[in-house]
Design a protein around this motif. Structure first.
Motif, short mmCIF file in Angstrom:
data_model
loop_
_atom_site.label_atom_id
_atom_site.label_comp_id
_atom_site.label_asym_id
_atom_site.label_seq_id
_atom_site.Cartn_x
_atom_site.Cartn_y
_atom_site.Cartn_z
N ALA A 62 -2.31 10.83 4.39
CA ALA A 62 -3.67 9.66 4.36
C ALA A 62 -4.80 10.21 5.36
O ALA A 62 -4.42 10.94 6.22
N ASP B 235 -0.33 5.77 4.00
CA ASP B 235 -1.53 5.10 4.40
C ASP B 235 -1.02 3.86 5.45
O ASP B 235 -1.44 3.79 6.36
N GLY C 268 -0.10 5.93 8.55
CA GLY C 268 -1.31 6.26 9.26
C GLY C 268 -1.96 5.08 10.06
O GLY C 268 -2.37 5.43 11.09
N PHE D 144 -8.32 8.88 7.52
CA PHE D 144 -9.16 7.52 8.17
C PHE D 144 -10.37 8.18 8.78
O PHE D 144 -10.25 9.31 9.42
N ILE E 184 0.76 -1.15 0.12
CA ILE E 184 0.01 0.06 -0.03
C ILE E 184 0.80 1.21 -0.11
O ILE E 184 1.97 1.06 0.18
N ASN E 185 0.28 2.42 -0.19
CA ASN E 185 0.93 3.88 -0.16
C ASN E 185 1.62 3.84 1.33
O ASN E 185 1.14 3.45 2.33
N PRO F 74 -7.91 5.49 0.66
CA PRO F 74 -6.55 5.23 0.13
C PRO F 74 -6.11 6.33 -0.94
O PRO F 74 -6.75 6.88 -1.62
N ASN F 75 -4.74 6.36 -0.97
CA ASN F 75 -4.01 7.05 -1.95
C ASN F 75 -4.66 8.70 -2.09
O ASN F 75 -4.85 9.16 -3.28
N LEU F 76 -4.53 9.19 -0.95
CA LEU F 76 -5.08 10.66 -0.93
C LEU F 76 -4.08 11.61 -1.86
O LEU F 76 -4.64 12.37 -2.43
N LEU G 65 -9.55 3.68 5.89
CA LEU G 65 -8.71 4.46 5.25
C LEU G 65 -9.34 4.72 3.95
O LEU G 65 -10.12 4.17 3.21
#
Ligand code: BGC
Length: 238
Positions: free
Chosen positions: A138, A113, A116, A140, A109-110, A147-149, A145
């Motif tokens: 990131a 993320d 976080g 939440f 994952i990122n 994801p990928n903000l 989550l």
């Protein structure tokens, strides 16, 4: 040997612009191994980075599963972007490639993320921003989550993005005092946009923060980046 443990061991790996770090954990707060770091190969093309990654992972056996935090957008285990690495990364199925090489389940994952997951309490709107080579972010909601903000690449001020104004290159150019003043403006803007309950600030350059920040802003240690990778395998609490 690993299957005889009651609780599985998770190896988490954080790929950064400068270094690739890894550590094994039984629980987020219970590391098994020491933290190991290798240099990120330069130029950071996917072949050499994959080899460095596998080399690091092999040093950290035994484990049952692996989480990798990647400094770019990752969807379904496939890399979509890697702004601070080199060469062509878009479309690289990194999750599958690593899993094949090491013969264990892998989730990727990122990086923000993953970090976080190591910071949040799981209640309300929680946001994390990370400062290293790039700027990660990131978000939440009650522990779930978004994801990928990729907030780092959004406009911040003076026609520049958050990452251009607050990333490593900016810090090197403007120095800590001015960087801290920019950070205060960024935090205040983010509060007005996202109305978070808590904002965590992590990444290697969080240690450069010398300024007073609002009470709902918490500076987190870089180590939580790795412990966050364990949470990914835990069922969400009801
Ligand atoms: C990338 C993000 C990453 C951040 C921190 C940014 O340049 O676009 O995906 O989370 O750097 O590594």
């Amino acid at each position: 040997m690993t299957s005889s443990h009651h609780r599985p061991i998770t190896l988490t790996v954080d790929i950064g612009g400068q270094g690739i770090k890894g550590r094994t954990f039984r629980d987020p707060g219970a590391p098994v191994s020491a933290r190991i770091r290798v240099k990120t190969p330069r130029p950071a093309r996917h072949g050499p980075v994959l080899d460095a990654l596998v080399g690091l992972i092999e040093k950290l056996r035994p484990f049952d599963r692996v989480t990798i935090g990647f400094p770019g957008v990752v969807v379904g285990g496939v890399v979509q972007s890697a702004p601070n690495l080199d060469g062509r990364w878009k479309g690289v199925p990194l999750q599958e490639r690593v899993s094949e090489r090491i013969g264990a389940p892998v989730r990727i994952i990122n990086d923000a993320d993953m970090q976080g997951f190591g910071a949040i309490e799981g209640r309300g709107v929680e946001m994390i921003i990370t400062f290293g080579t790039g700027m990660g972010a990131a978000m939440f909601v009650d522990g779930r989550l978004f994801p990928n903000l990729e907030l780092g690449h959004h406009p911040f001020e003076k026609g520049k993005t958050y990452e251009e104004r607050l990333g490593q290159a900016a810090l090197d150019t403007i120095g800590k005092a001015q960087w801290n003043r920019r950070l205060v403006r960024a935090v205040s803007l983010l509060q007005r946009i996202f109305n978070f309950d808590t904002l965590y600030i992590g990444g290697g350059n969080a240690r450069c923060i010398k300024t007073k920040l609002p009470d709902n802003v918490v500076i987190v240690k870089n180590e939580i980046a790795l412990s966050g990778g364990v949470r990914l395998w835990q069922p969400p609490s009801s």
